[in-house]
Design a protein around this motif. Structure first.
Motif, PDB file in Angstrom:
ATOM      1  N   THR A 116       1.020  -1.671  -0.197  1.00  0.00           N
ATOM      2  CA  THR A 116      -0.773   0.218   0.103  1.00  0.00           C
ATOM      3  C   THR A 116       0.780   1.775  -0.195  1.00  0.00           C
ATOM      4  O   THR A 116       2.097   1.043   0.060  1.00  0.00           O
ATOM      5  N   SER A 117       0.244   1.893  -0.728  1.00  0.00           N
ATOM      6  CA  SER A 117       0.847   3.835  -0.589  1.00  0.00           C
ATOM      7  C   SER A 117       0.178   4.979  -1.001  1.00  0.00           C
ATOM      8  O   SER A 117      -0.063   4.499  -1.983  1.00  0.00           O
ATOM      9  N   SER A 118       0.434   5.503  -0.435  1.00  0.00           N
ATOM     10  CA  SER A 118      -0.093   6.716  -0.899  1.00  0.00           C
ATOM     11  C   SER A 118       0.060   7.856  -2.028  1.00  0.00           C
ATOM     12  O   SER A 118      -0.266   8.873  -2.844  1.00  0.00           O
ATOM     13  N   ASP A 119       1.576   7.275  -2.533  1.00  0.00           N
ATOM     14  CA  ASP A 119       1.992   7.730  -3.141  1.00  0.00           C
ATOM     15  C   ASP A 119       1.741   6.957  -4.946  1.00  0.00           C
ATOM     16  O   ASP A 119       2.393   5.764  -4.728  1.00  0.00           O
ATOM     17  N   GLU A 129       4.320   5.440  -6.901  1.00  0.00           N
ATOM     18  CA  GLU A 129       5.172   3.796  -6.010  1.00  0.00           C
ATOM     19  C   GLU A 129       3.948   2.593  -6.405  1.00  0.00           C
ATOM     20  O   GLU A 129       4.941   1.506  -6.949  1.00  0.00           O
ATOM     21  N   LEU A 130       3.079   3.287  -6.493  1.00  0.00           N
ATOM     22  CA  LEU A 130       1.861   2.270  -6.598  1.00  0.00           C
ATOM     23  C   LEU A 130       1.682   1.905  -7.983  1.00  0.00           C
ATOM     24  O   LEU A 130       1.339   0.880  -8.573  1.00  0.00           O
ATOM     25  N   ARG A 179       3.993  -0.905  -8.804  1.00  0.00           N
ATOM     26  CA  ARG A 179       3.957  -1.894  -8.316  1.00  0.00           C
ATOM     27  C   ARG A 179       3.141  -2.532  -9.081  1.00  0.00           C
ATOM     28  O   ARG A 179       3.410  -3.417  -9.168  1.00  0.00           O
TER      29      ARG A 179
END
Length: 564
Positions: free
Chosen positions: A298-301, A304-305, A308
């Motif tokens: 999980t990421s707020s960016d 980055e998401l 992935r």
């Protein structure tokens, strides 16, 4: 094959990565080899419902359970995790195999007795009576092939919550009364016995026994044991047992067993089912585990998401690359009426059937057990390919695949898709339930051992356990334990070393649903002086004995059983 060339032409253009629809292989002069007919794969598109991405396995399907139990045969780890066995398989112990027996008597057994495949199990029974005059340890060797029946699960564990259900049924039938003593369990004890069992935790398991899967009898076969379907309904797999088998199904089971043990050799199609099933597990186990790891993110960016998501998409493509056909055309995003089941279903079908499509020619020579195995393989590969192909196709249509020119959807699409993928992967791996994924994390060091709570170490102590009924008319007559006694602390004065192991019971839930534990091989569970005692101090005699008529019960690893 003498002169062969395999050409896998990859089209790395702007719109697709695809394998050409034909693989030229020079098979001139070869009568037993021919390439798969890849071109005709598209003929199955006439029945699109057969490859519907929304159609998962039936609620009471058991193909995955048959697949996994067969893949787990003769392996300590998975049969400790699910100790209530459901299978009987004929097998052979080859000439020259060493077997062991510990006893307080200085004579060779003249009637059915137990033997172990590792001395770490049997020697404890020689030590058991050391204080009263020592014991004897027999080493035996088979001088002829020994025909055996293999009972899976922890079928030599002396507990009454399901481990011996199948043996009680087989041993208690009136027609089989003369063989009742065949079904005796070897109660293995000791930390080193557990260690010895761990040598065969994983595939290929104990290679000293050669099983004949053409004679597999599985009580997960709903045609053989339909009465167990409602019994299992709503239960977790760790609670499955044969308790509840109807008298009609018992009769059917015994007829099947009689047929298997009395048939001539050899029979069947010649397919190596053990290898086929393991090839499929090898192909997908690590890759699905990697997918689960990639999706546990999980990421707020948003960037980055996105990265992935692209990594996960690339992994899906790697899994499916052998099944991407030249004829597949990926539509552009937003095309009206387009969904995964319409353009990616040929990939689904090719993935699901590659391992079995040519077995149609062997079907006439297959035994009923082989038909059951084939169905289990087909059910398992179908579900793997259904889930992974749908995930891949959704990723392509969302613009995550760098090899396909599909316009990226809005930013929130990646978050939504990653959430769906995470759920889909979790459901698939839970349905497959392969024990290869159950392990100590991080891995154990040289002086550590990863183990599952098992009998007798870590098992709740039984009390007032009744013997099995002599002639049960129904498997519900099988004995039930009246109580568990969870005792903690040092054993009572004079209690035997083996019984003292019960002083370390695991919590009931850990026993019911074993999870990996880490133990030190340097610090034993009991008083170390007990295990430091030398054979001379214990007054144990060793007898080397070669016999064609070895005792009737064999314990494999740490808890499995065979009968001759």
């Amino acid at each position: 094959m003498r002169s062969q060339s395999l050409v896998a032409a990859l089209s790395l253009g702007s719109t697709a990565l695809a394998l050409h629809s034909q693989f030229p292989v020079n098979t001139a002069g070869e009568t037993g080899v021919r390439p798969l007919d890849i071109v005709n794969l598209n003929s199955f598109s006439s029945n699109p419902e057969q490859w519907n991405f929304d159609e998962g396995p039936a609620k009471n399907a058991t193909g995955n359970l048959i697949f996994d139990t067969v893949n787990s045969f003769l392996q300590h780890w998975p049969n400790t995790r699910y100790r209530n066995g459901h299978n009987i398989v004929p097998g052979v112990i080859p000439i020259g195999t060493l077997l062991y027996h510990g006893t307080s008597r200085d004579t060779i057994p003249s009637e059915p007795e137990w033997v172990a495949t590792d001395p770490e199990h049997s020697i404890i029974f020689a030590r058991h009576n050391a204080r009263s005059g020592g014991g004897w340890h027999l080493t035996l060797a088979a001088t002829r092939p020994l025909k055996v029946l293999y009972f899976d699960g922890s079928s030599a564990a002396k507990v009454t919550d399901g481990t011996m259900d199948v043996q009680f049924i087989v041993a208690s039938i009136p027609e089989q009364a003369s063989d009742r003593d065949v079904i005796k369990a070897l109660w293995t004890r000791g930390f080193e016995a557990m260690h010895a069992g761990s040598w065969r935790n994983r595939y290929p398991g104990d290679s000293r026994i050669v099983l004949d899967l053409t004679g597999l009898i599985s009580l997960y076969d709903t045609a053989l044991a339909p009465s167990l379907v409602p019994v299992r309904a709503g239960l977790e797999r760790c609670d499955h047992r044969v308790h509840g088998l109807s008298s009609e199904d018992i009769s059917r089971l015994m007829r099947k067993l009689t047929e298997v043990v009395s048939r001539p050799d050899p029979v069947g199609s010649g397919i190596n089912w053990k290898t086929l099933i393991h090839v499929i597990v090898d192909r997908y186990a690590d890759r699905l585990e990697l997918m689960q790891h990639l999706l546990n993110f999980t990421s707020s960016d948003s960037q980055e998401l996105l990265q992935r998501g692209k990594l996960a998409q690339a992994q899906l493509r790697i899994m499916l690359t052998p099944y991407l056909l030249h004829s597949i055309a990926v539509p552009s995003a937003g095309t009206s009426g387009v969904n995964a089941s319409r353009w990616a279903s040929p990939v689904f079908r090719h993935c699901a059937t590659t391992h079995t499509s040519q077995m149609i020619n062997q079907k006439p020579s297959m035994t009923s057990s082989e038909h059951l195995l084939l169905k289990a393989v087909e059910d398992t590969t179908r579900e793997i390919c259904r889930v992974t192909t749908k995930m891949w196709a959704d990723g392509v249509m969302s613009g995550l695949d760098t090899l396909f020119q599909v316009e990226m959807n809005e930013e929130g699409e990646v978050t939504r898709l990653m959430g769906e993928w995470r759920q889909d992967m979790q459901k698939l791996m839970s349905w497959l339930d392969w024990s290869v994924w159950i392990k100590c994390r991080p891995a154990c060091g040289p002086e550590e051992m990863c183990y599952l709570p098992t009998w007798p170490i870590g098992a709740p102590r039984l009390c007032n356990s009744p013997p099995p009924p002599r002639y049960p008319q129904n498997a519900t007559d099988a004995p039930e334990a009246k109580c568990f006694v969870d005792r903690v602390g040092p054993p009572p004065e004079g209690q035997s070393v083996s019984d003292a192991l019960f002083s370390f019971p695991a919590p009931v839930e850990d026993w019911r649903k074993p999870q990996p534990n880490r133990g030190s091989r340097s610090v034993l569970l009991l008083d170390k002086s007990v295990y430091d005692t030398t054979p001379d101090e214990l007054n144990v005699r060793y007898i080397n004995y070669v016999s064609a008529d070895v005792p009737r019960l064999i314990t494999l690893g740490y808890g499995y059983s065979l009968s001759l």
